[in-house]
Scaffold this active site. Structure first.
Site, short mmCIF file in Angstrom:
data_model
loop_
_atom_site.label_atom_id
_atom_site.label_comp_id
_atom_site.label_asym_id
_atom_site.label_seq_id
_atom_site.Cartn_x
_atom_site.Cartn_y
_atom_site.Cartn_z
CD GLU A 319 -13.11 8.41 3.42
OE1 GLU A 319 -12.00 8.92 3.64
OE2 GLU A 319 -13.40 7.89 2.32
CG HIS A 343 -12.52 0.86 2.17
ND1 HIS A 343 -11.27 0.33 2.37
CD2 HIS A 343 -12.33 2.18 1.95
CE1 HIS A 343 -10.36 1.28 2.27
NE2 HIS A 343 -10.98 2.42 2.02
CD GLU A 344 -15.73 4.13 1.20
OE1 GLU A 344 -15.17 5.01 1.88
OE2 GLU A 344 -15.19 3.62 0.21
CG HIS A 347 -12.47 5.53 5.61
ND1 HIS A 347 -11.20 5.96 5.89
CD2 HIS A 347 -12.46 5.13 4.31
CE1 HIS A 347 -10.44 5.81 4.81
NE2 HIS A 347 -11.17 5.32 3.85
CD GLU A 366 -8.19 5.49 2.10
OE1 GLU A 366 -8.68 4.37 2.34
OE2 GLU A 366 -8.89 6.49 1.87
CG ASP A 423 -7.02 14.69 -7.19
OD1 ASP A 423 -7.46 13.87 -6.36
OD2 ASP A 423 -7.47 15.84 -7.32
CE1 TYR A 431 -8.11 3.16 -0.43
CE2 TYR A 431 -6.28 4.29 -1.48
CZ TYR A 431 -7.61 4.25 -1.11
OH TYR A 431 -8.44 5.30 -1.43
#
Length: 651
Positions: A319, A343-344, A347, A366, A423, A431
């Site tokens: 994003e 979605h982006e 953001h 998220e 990560d 989410y």
């Protein structure tokens, strides 16, 4: 709603137990808050060396010489602090060579030291300041920078020029330049990128100009960077709004573009087929921006441009403000890839405008964005499409709760990540559980009231970084008594899926799940039942197939509907994962093509996991290791690390 979360909830729903845990979490939180008051200082971020007692960076001015021959950046960075500081000052670095730290006024060197590297946080750069509010660092990146992927011409679409791009989320900006690499510290920046003249650059910032290099552009950029050499050009950018460091982003290559709206241009490698298909896929972007503004308030970033990257990009989208980065796998030819863009775009309000203070509160980015995305999709593409989106997310949430059954901490919305590589614990939990929490509040108070609350929330905290407690306090203040209607502590600090989480209530959703459940009896959907299905319908169907199915059944399904050959990677990968899990090696050629053809972690993670998980499939494990050794250099460093972590766990 089909409220089936109860079956996946870790604690029993029998009243006393839930009340005890709720009481426990509340007392624990009160104790933590009191402790912080007594010490007078809280840790900024478990993933950063930044210290709360030290001033924050407000601006960084970067000069970056990109050396494609050595996959290295030689850079200089002028830091401006919010106030003068004396004593040690800490910055995050990873795989950086620090050549010097300089007083920008006197040009005198400043003392500094670099710690031995921590496996997660990298190395702490400690500088000794004496009433300084600015300082200057010269440095070089490493070819192994975790944020940068340098692509040779054969790894690109056009096969004619090299390419480089960044991926700084969650904690990889420190491998591009020294910084307080925590979302708690928002910065403004300017950047001069010195690149080969046959290439061009884009950045998550306003483009100022493209011009010839000047000697004073790159004060003290370390040699051997011939800043003013023939065949070089400078692209200049400015980010005038404060952003967390993980949103620092650029890409350099032989780029072209297409206009798709008054605020949107699509960029990609200068290949007509790639640009044209991307422009067609994202033609409805302006409508989504207008819908986002109606729902969430003004769009604060001026431009909403899109960059379609080479296939190795590790995420569906990133994003970055003003210049969203996208995988080419979202260009599907039926406009459904625009859901990733939704979605982006979302953001732009939740994540970029209001940011989680650190990765332990990632759901604030998220969960809110997933909710906002689905509201935009519902408005633009209809309720049924949004319901399918929720259904796919519900399935993903259940799978990831199962994935973390041995470490339930990561099924919480607010989770402890001290000593954890973010990560390695990336999942659908922040989410989808975050979405479910917000959806639960909407159901409780009604959509009109929740819409009013969202706009007020965004208006109150824009350009700030906040934590879960700040949100909860705001929620209670603006929706009085909500804590008596919804167990907020259980939602944010409890493990698993709460009993008041819900599947979508939709005709098409229930039909697809019903058809999938019938597959175990050999009942395949008829052609008239799947007429008009797009990728999302097939993805939902495949995700809901029974776990134990015969390889021959999958072959029959594929012979009728050609799912293994789908151009929609969501469908292809969902099918291939099922094939691997059922022991069907018929499709290993297609698995190989997929794992060598794309670097999106959404596809790498399930396919590699399916190949190496469990015992008794040594051939599959050897196949996976061979594939990775051959494809590794085509993956972004973040993706390489994720696959290596899968192997470490299962091999």
């Amino acid at each position: 709603m089909l409220c089936k979360g109860k079956q996946r909830f870790i604690y029993k729903a029998g009243g006393n137990c839930c009340r005890w845990f709720s009481f426990y979490f509340k007392k624990q939180r009160e104790t933590e808050k009191q402790s912080l008051k007594l010490t007078g200082m809280a840790a900024v971020d478990p993933h950063s060396f930044a210290e709360a007692s030290q001033p924050r960076t407000t601006h960084v001015s970067l000069s970056l010489y990109l050396d494609f021959s050595s996959s290295t950046i030689h850079g200089s960075a002028l830091f401006t602090l919010e106030r003068p500081h004396s004593g040690p000052f800490s910055l995050d670095t990873r795989s950086l060579s620090i050549h010097g730290v300089i007083d920008p006024t006197s040009r005198d060197p400043l003392p500094f030291s670099l710690s031995s590297p921590d496996t997660i946080k990298g190395s702490k750069l400690s500088i000794t300041l004496s009433n300084h509010s600015s300082f200057f660092i010269t440095y070089s990146t490493s070819p192994s920078s975790s944020a940068l992927q340098w692509l040779l011409p054969p790894q690109t679409f056009a096969k004619s020029h090299p390419f480089v791009y960044t991926q700084c989320q969650p904690i990889h900006a420190r491998s591009v330049f020294p910084c307080q690499d925590t979302p708690a510290v928002r910065i403004r920046y300017s950047a001069r990128l010195n690149i080969p003249s046959q290439l061009s650059a884009v950045m998550a910032a306003r483009h100022v100009q493209r011009r010839s290099p000047k000697n004073d552009d790159a004060l003290d950029v370390v040699l051997p960077s011939p800043w003013c050499a023939e065949g070089r050009v400078v692209e200049e950018f400015e980010m005038e709004q404060s952003v967390p460091p993980y949103l620092f982003a650029f890409a350099v290559g032989a780029l072209g573009n297409r206009e798709v709206g008054p605020r949107t241009r699509v960029y990609a490698e200068d290949v007509a087929a790639v640009l044209d298909s991307a422009a067609a896929e994202f033609a409805g972007t302006e409508e989504m921006i207008r819908e986002g503004e109606r729902l969430f308030g003004p769009y604060e970033w001026e431009r909403f441009d899109l960059l379609v990257l080479p296939p190795s990009f590790p995420y569906g989208g990133m994003e970055n403000p003003r210049m969203v980065f996208l995988t080419p796998t979202v260009v599907k030819g039926d406009a459904t890839g625009a859901q990733v863009v939704a979605h982006e775009l979302a953001h732009s309000w939740t994540g970029n405008l209001i940011t989680n203070k650190n990765n332990e509160h990632f759901w604030l980015n998220e969960g809110f964005t997933t909710y906002a995305e689905r509201r935009i999709v519902e408005a633009v593409q209809g309720e049924q499409r949004a319901a399918l989106n929720i259904g796919i997310g519900w399935r993903g949430l259940n799978e990831d709760v199962e994935r973390f059954k041995d470490n339930l901490e990561f099924t919480k919305l607010k989770c402890n990540q001290e000593g954890i590589d973010p990560d390695n614990v990336y999942s659908q939990v922040p989410y989808e559980k975050g979405f479910q929490f917000l959806w639960r509040i909407e159901r409780q108070i009604g959509r009109p009231a929740f819409d009013e609350f969202l706009k007020k929330y965004i208006g109150t905290f824009k350009f700030q970084s906040i934590d879960t407690e700040t949100f909860i306090d705001f929620l209670k203040a603006n929706i009085p008594g909500i804590e008596n209607q919804i167990d907020i502590v259980l939602w944010t600090e409890g493990t698993g899926i709460p009993p008041d989480a819900c599947e979508p209530d939709s005709t098409i959703y229930k039909l697809i799940v019903s058809l999938a459940n019938e597959f175990i009896n050999g009942r395949m959907p008829r052609e008239d039942e799947v007429d008009g299905w797009q990728g999302q319908e097939w993805e939902l169907y495949l995700d809901n197939l029974p776990k134990s199915i015969e390889a021959s059944q999958l072959v029959d399904l594929d012979s009728r509907y050609k799912l293994s050959e789908s151009k929609d990677y969501e469908v292809k990968v969902a099918f291939l994962r099922r094939a691997i899990s059922s022991g069907c090696k018929t499709y290993y050629n297609e698995v190989e093509k997929t794992l060598k053809g794309v670097g999106r972690m959404k596809y790498l993670r399930p396919l590699y996991t399916a190949l190496v998980k469990g015992s008794g499939n040594e051939d599959s494990k050897v196949f996976a290791k061979t594939l990775f050794s051959e494809a590794r250099e085509c993956y972004h460093p973040i993706a390489q690390g994720v696959v290596e972590a899968i192997f470490s766990k299962h091999l």
